[in-house]
Design an enzyme around this catalytic site. Structure first.
Site, mmCIF file in Angstrom:
data_model
loop_
_atom_site.group_PDB
_atom_site.id
_atom_site.type_symbol
_atom_site.label_atom_id
_atom_site.label_comp_id
_atom_site.label_asym_id
_atom_site.label_seq_id
_atom_site.Cartn_x
_atom_site.Cartn_y
_atom_site.Cartn_z
ATOM 1 N N HIS A 191 7.234 6.931 5.902
ATOM 2 C CA HIS A 191 6.098 8.167 6.753
ATOM 3 C C HIS A 191 5.520 6.881 7.717
ATOM 4 O O HIS A 191 5.282 5.486 7.523
ATOM 5 C CB HIS A 191 5.598 8.501 6.146
ATOM 6 C CG HIS A 191 4.726 8.480 4.973
ATOM 7 N ND1 HIS A 191 5.757 8.105 3.685
ATOM 8 C CD2 HIS A 191 3.453 7.253 4.826
ATOM 9 C CE1 HIS A 191 4.660 6.833 2.578
ATOM 10 N NE2 HIS A 191 3.814 6.442 3.271
ATOM 11 N N HIS A 231 2.393 6.716 9.567
ATOM 12 C CA HIS A 231 0.669 7.094 9.666
ATOM 13 C C HIS A 231 0.451 7.262 11.199
ATOM 14 O O HIS A 231 0.607 5.670 11.712
ATOM 15 C CB HIS A 231 -0.570 6.302 8.895
ATOM 16 C CG HIS A 231 -0.017 6.365 7.808
ATOM 17 N ND1 HIS A 231 -0.842 6.824 6.517
ATOM 18 C CD2 HIS A 231 1.087 5.430 6.681
ATOM 19 C CE1 HIS A 231 -0.548 6.755 5.299
ATOM 20 N NE2 HIS A 231 0.193 6.035 5.374
ATOM 21 N N GLY A 265 0.753 -1.243 0.110
ATOM 22 C CA GLY A 265 0.049 -0.285 -0.310
ATOM 23 C C GLY A 265 0.321 1.125 0.257
ATOM 24 O O GLY A 265 0.020 2.312 -0.141
HETATM 25 P P1 5GP Z 1 1.208 5.681 1.504
HETATM 26 O O1 5GP Z 1 -0.031 5.144 0.693
HETATM 27 O O2 5GP Z 1 2.166 5.758 0.509
HETATM 28 O O3 5GP Z 1 1.440 4.651 3.095
HETATM 29 O O4 5GP Z 1 0.539 6.632 2.578
HETATM 30 C C1 5GP Z 1 0.777 7.948 1.665
HETATM 31 C C2 5GP Z 1 -0.227 9.007 2.441
HETATM 32 O O5 5GP Z 1 0.554 10.089 2.206
HETATM 33 C C3 5GP Z 1 -1.169 8.945 2.236
HETATM 34 O O6 5GP Z 1 -2.517 9.110 2.706
HETATM 35 C C4 5GP Z 1 -1.844 10.167 1.341
HETATM 36 O O7 5GP Z 1 -3.478 10.896 1.909
HETATM 37 C C5 5GP Z 1 -1.158 11.076 1.672
HETATM 38 N N1 5GP Z 1 0.111 12.028 1.011
HETATM 39 C C6 5GP Z 1 -0.096 12.350 -0.383
HETATM 40 N N2 5GP Z 1 0.375 12.984 -0.756
HETATM 41 C C7 5GP Z 1 0.403 14.153 -0.221
HETATM 42 C C8 5GP Z 1 0.454 15.142 -0.002
HETATM 43 O O8 5GP Z 1 0.379 16.367 -0.990
HETATM 44 N N3 5GP Z 1 0.243 16.078 1.402
HETATM 45 C C9 5GP Z 1 -0.492 15.315 2.547
HETATM 46 N N4 5GP Z 1 -0.525 16.518 3.865
HETATM 47 N N5 5GP Z 1 -0.521 13.763 2.580
HETATM 48 C C10 5GP Z 1 -0.535 12.926 1.214
#
Ligand code: 5GP
Ligand code: ZN
Length: 110
Positions: A96, A98, A89
């Site tokens: 990062h 969450h 995911g």
């Molecule tokens: P992943 O799917 O990689 O674990 O999580 C990436 C997260 O980054 C997603 O929940 C998405 O909503 C968030 N995200 C993506 N681009 C941006 C952005 O430009 N600003 C912020 N604040 N969140 C972002």
């Protein structure tokens, strides 16, 4: 990394409100929240994923920030998620964590 959106957020090239910042990490609210509280904690240095973190200090910098932030927000119970790789995911390839709170979470995760 020049084309990484989270590096751009760290550098202020994409305007974002930091809910926490120290020498090594920043935290900001997720653009597409999955819970009433949903923020991301990221290191200022670029690491593609958990697989690329090469020092204990980097782990400590990221994870030790989390209870400081939740304490500041008055949150005692929360879900932390680190997606590593596309099939897990991960969509942004700058590590990062969450941090989500404010609703009931189920387990096992889908
Ligand atoms: P992943 O799917 O990689 O674990 O999580 C990436 C997260 O980054 C997603 O929940 C998405 O909503 C968030 N995200 C993506 N681009 C941006 C952005 O430009 N600003 C912020 N604040 N969140 C972002
Ligand atoms: Zn980056």
């Amino acid at each position: 990394m020049t084309d990484c959106i989270f590096c751009k957020i760290v550098k202020g090239e994409i305007p974002s409100k930091f809910i926490y910042e120290d020498e090594k990490v920043v935290a900001f609210n997720d653009l597409n929240p999955q819970a009433p509280v949903h923020f991301l904690v990221i290191p200022k240095n670029h690491y593609e994923s958990l697989n690329d973190i090469d020092t204990k200090e980097a782990f400590a910098d990221i994870f030790s920030a989390i209870p400081k932030i939740t304490a500041k927000l008055g949150i005692k119970e929360y879900r932390t998620v680190v997606n590593t790789g596309a099939s897990a995911g991960q969509t942004v390839f700058h590590i990062h964590v969450h941090v989500m709170a404010g609703r009931k979470f189920t387990w096992p995760a889908g």
